[in-house]
Design a protein around this motif. Structure first.
Motif, PDB file in Angstrom:
ATOM      1  N   MET A 174       0.852  -1.174   0.000  1.00 37.84           N
ATOM      2  CA  MET A 174       0.000   0.000   0.000  1.00 37.84           C
ATOM      3  C   MET A 174       0.896   1.236   0.000  1.00 37.84           C
ATOM      4  O   MET A 174       1.787   1.366   0.825  1.00 37.84           O
ATOM      5  CB  MET A 174      -0.904  -0.007   1.226  1.00 37.84           C
TER       6      MET A 174
ATOM      7  N   ASP B  20      -2.816   4.793  -2.526  1.00 43.02           N
ATOM      8  CA  ASP B  20      -3.829   3.917  -1.920  1.00 43.02           C
ATOM      9  C   ASP B  20      -4.384   4.547  -0.642  1.00 43.02           C
ATOM     10  O   ASP B  20      -5.592   4.533  -0.408  1.00 43.02           O
ATOM     11  CB  ASP B  20      -3.244   2.539  -1.612  1.00 43.02           C
ATOM     12  N   ARG B  21      -3.502   5.108   0.174  1.00 44.91           N
ATOM     13  CA  ARG B  21      -3.956   5.750   1.409  1.00 44.91           C
ATOM     14  C   ARG B  21      -4.832   6.968   1.118  1.00 44.91           C
ATOM     15  O   ARG B  21      -5.826   7.208   1.805  1.00 44.91           O
ATOM     16  CB  ARG B  21      -2.756   6.112   2.290  1.00 44.91           C
TER      17      ARG B  21
ATOM     18  N   LEU C 196      -8.252   5.671   0.118  1.00 44.70           N
ATOM     19  CA  LEU C 196      -8.989   5.237   1.311  1.00 44.70           C
ATOM     20  C   LEU C 196      -9.496   6.422   2.122  1.00 44.70           C
ATOM     21  O   LEU C 196     -10.623   6.410   2.610  1.00 44.70           O
ATOM     22  CB  LEU C 196      -8.110   4.319   2.165  1.00 44.70           C
TER      23      LEU C 196
ATOM     24  N   ARG D 133      -6.622   0.634  -8.915  1.00 46.05           N
ATOM     25  CA  ARG D 133      -6.263   0.621  -7.495  1.00 46.05           C
ATOM     26  C   ARG D 133      -7.494   0.391  -6.620  1.00 46.05           C
ATOM     27  O   ARG D 133      -7.440  -0.363  -5.651  1.00 46.05           O
ATOM     28  CB  ARG D 133      -5.583   1.940  -7.102  1.00 46.05           C
ATOM     29  N   LEU D 134      -8.594   1.040  -6.958  1.00 41.97           N
ATOM     30  CA  LEU D 134      -9.829   0.869  -6.201  1.00 41.97           C
ATOM     31  C   LEU D 134     -10.278  -0.590  -6.240  1.00 41.97           C
ATOM     32  O   LEU D 134     -10.601  -1.175  -5.202  1.00 41.97           O
ATOM     33  CB  LEU D 134     -10.916   1.787  -6.766  1.00 41.97           C
TER      34      LEU D 134
ATOM     35  N   LEU E 246      -8.036  -2.725  -4.079  1.00 44.61           N
ATOM     36  CA  LEU E 246      -8.324  -2.555  -2.653  1.00 44.61           C
ATOM     37  C   LEU E 246      -9.592  -3.310  -2.258  1.00 44.61           C
ATOM     38  O   LEU E 246      -9.666  -3.890  -1.180  1.00 44.61           O
ATOM     39  CB  LEU E 246      -8.459  -1.064  -2.315  1.00 44.61           C
ATOM     40  N   GLU E 247     -10.570  -3.327  -3.142  1.00 39.93           N
ATOM     41  CA  GLU E 247     -11.801  -4.086  -2.871  1.00 39.93           C
ATOM     42  C   GLU E 247     -11.535  -5.585  -2.901  1.00 39.93           C
ATOM     43  O   GLU E 247     -11.958  -6.316  -2.002  1.00 39.93           O
ATOM     44  CB  GLU E 247     -12.874  -3.724  -3.911  1.00 39.93           C
TER      45      GLU E 247
ATOM     46  N   SER F 292      -8.773  -7.239  -2.468  1.00 38.66           N
ATOM     47  CA  SER F 292      -7.871  -7.707  -1.405  1.00 38.66           C
ATOM     48  C   SER F 292      -8.547  -7.723  -0.038  1.00 38.66           C
ATOM     49  O   SER F 292      -8.004  -8.250   0.918  1.00 38.66           O
ATOM     50  CB  SER F 292      -6.629  -6.816  -1.342  1.00 38.66           C
TER      51      SER F 292
ATOM     52  N   VAL G 180      -9.277  -4.972   1.702  1.00 36.01           N
ATOM     53  CA  VAL G 180      -9.015  -3.741   2.457  1.00 36.01           C
ATOM     54  C   VAL G 180     -10.304  -2.941   2.555  1.00 36.01           C
ATOM     55  O   VAL G 180     -10.662  -2.437   3.613  1.00 36.01           O
ATOM     56  CB  VAL G 180      -7.885  -2.914   1.801  1.00 36.01           C
ATOM     57  N   ILE G 181     -11.024  -2.826   1.440  1.00 33.62           N
ATOM     58  CA  ILE G 181     -12.351  -2.202   1.430  1.00 33.62           C
ATOM     59  C   ILE G 181     -13.354  -3.336   1.545  1.00 33.62           C
ATOM     60  O   ILE G 181     -13.481  -4.160   0.644  1.00 33.62           O
ATOM     61  CB  ILE G 181     -12.588  -1.386   0.145  1.00 33.62           C
TER      62      ILE G 181
END
Length: 154
Positions: free
Chosen positions: A1, A5-6, A9, A37-38, A41-42, A44, A46-47
């Protein structure tokens, strides 16, 4: 990340309904890389999802209580039975298993004191395996659902 990415988020925590186009502009990426990237993140985990934030008081749930629960036994069967029963109580909006004593912390939202008393007498006191219940009233919410990446830089 990484920093992008941060930033993504942080923006999503501020506005979960933001379009990908606006999100890309806010974090300084073009549309395609931001979208990739979105999705990453979904995928993986994370979201975990998107949802509306509701105001309990506006819904008539102005009485918030914390209930500490100590179980008689800590074996697997007792824990599973207790947790299954707690999940079925829609007034319990958060339940956490703790190390040490007490065993659980439950956050309960109801209309008023009378509603809490009825819930306590009819449901909470008869949860399986309960040795002791201790309740305290929430005076006010000081920090609620604080963003994990408030500025996108952590």
């Amino acid at each position: 990340m990484d920093a992008y990415d941060r930033k993504i988020l942080a923006e999503l925590q501020r506005d979960g309904r933001i379009s990908v186009t606006d999100l890309a502009a806010r974090v300084g990426l073009s549309l395609s890389p931001c979208h990739r990237r979105l999705r990453a993140l979904e995928q993986s985990g994370v979201i975990r999802g998107y949802r509306a934030e509701l105001d309990p008081a506006a819904l008539g749930l102005g009485f918030s209580t914390i209930v500490f629960v100590t179980l008689k036994e800590g074996d697997k069967r007792a824990v599973e039975a207790f947790e299954k029963a707690v999940v079925a109580l829609h007034q319990v909006v958060q339940a956490q298993r703790l190390f040490g004593d007490p065993d659980y912390l439950l956050q309960v939202l109801v209309k008023d004191l009378s509603a809490f008393q009825r819930l306590y007498d009819a449901e909470l006191s008869s949860l399986p395996g309960v040795q002791r219940l201790t309740s305290t009233l929430v005076m006010k919410q000081v920090v609620a659902e604080r963003p994990l990446f408030p500025g996108g830089t952590q």
